[in-house]
Motif scaffolding. Structure first.
Motif, PDB file in Angstrom:
ATOM      1  N   ASP A  90       0.814  -1.218   0.000  1.00 42.19           N
ATOM      2  CA  ASP A  90       0.000   0.000   0.000  1.00 42.19           C
ATOM      3  C   ASP A  90       0.849   1.272   0.000  1.00 42.19           C
ATOM      4  N   SER A  94      -0.602   1.090  -6.048  1.00 40.20           N
ATOM      5  CA  SER A  94      -2.059   1.078  -6.080  1.00 40.20           C
ATOM      6  C   SER A  94      -2.482   0.564  -7.445  1.00 40.20           C
ATOM      7  N   GLU A  99      -3.428  -5.126  -5.706  1.00 36.85           N
ATOM      8  CA  GLU A  99      -4.496  -5.806  -4.965  1.00 36.85           C
ATOM      9  C   GLU A  99      -4.376  -7.318  -5.100  1.00 36.85           C
ATOM     10  N   HIS A 103      -3.890 -10.044  -2.135  1.00 40.85           N
ATOM     11  CA  HIS A 103      -4.797 -11.189  -2.055  1.00 40.85           C
ATOM     12  C   HIS A 103      -4.007 -12.498  -2.038  1.00 40.85           C
TER      13      HIS A 103
END
Length: 128
Positions: A90, A94, A99, A103
Motif C-alpha cells: 500500500d 495502487s 491488490e 490477495h
C-alpha cells in the motif's frame, strides 16, 4: 501518484522494503534471522517467486511450504507478516496487480497456517 506493480523492478522495491521491515520487527525478525543465512540469495528467490506469481514469468524453483514447516511460527506470526507485507504494498503501489499481490499473500498465509496446524495436529486433534 502511486502506480501499479508493473515489472521485476517494482517487485524488487516491495520485496527489499518488506524484508527490511521484517528484519527490524521484534516478533518475526528473530525467526527470519535464524532461518535465513544468506539474505541476498533469499531476496533473489523472492523476486523470482513474486515475478512468477504476479506475471507468470518462469524462474522460481522451490517449495516454500517445506521451508516454513520446521519454523516455530503460529497464527500471530502470520498476522504480523501479512500486516507488514500489505502495508508495504500500500505504501508504494495502487492498482489491480497490487491488490492481487495482497490477495495472494492472504491466500498463502492462510494455506500455510492451515497446513502447519494440520501437520502439528492442531488444538482439537490428538496425535498418537
Amino acid at each position: 501518484m502511486k502506480t501499479d506493480i508493473r515489472n521485476i523492478d517494482d517487485i524488487k522495491i516491495f520485496v527489499d522494503d518488506f524484508y527490511y521491515k521484517v528484519q527490524q520487527d521484534e516478533l518475526i525478525g528473530p525467526i527470519f534471522d535464524n532461518a535465513i543465512q544468506d539474505w541476498p540469495t533469499h531476496l533473489d528467490k523472492m523476486y523470482k517467486f513474486w515475478n512468477a506469481a504476479l506475471f507468470g514469468v518462469p524462474g522460481f524453483k522451490g517449495n516454500p511450504f517445506a521451508k516454513h514447516a520446521p519454523l516455530p511460527i503460529q497464527k500471530n506470526h502470520f498476522e504480523r507478516w501479512l500486516e507488514l507485507f500489505q502495508q508495504t504494498i500500500d505504501h508504494f503501489f495502487s492498482g489491480e496487480i497490487a491488490e492481487d499481490c495482497k490477495h495472494r499473500s492472504e491466500l498463502m498465509a492462510s494455506m500455510f497456517l492451515t497446513r502447519l496446524e494440520n501437520m502439528r495436529g492442531g488444538a482439537d486433534k490428538v496425535i498418537i
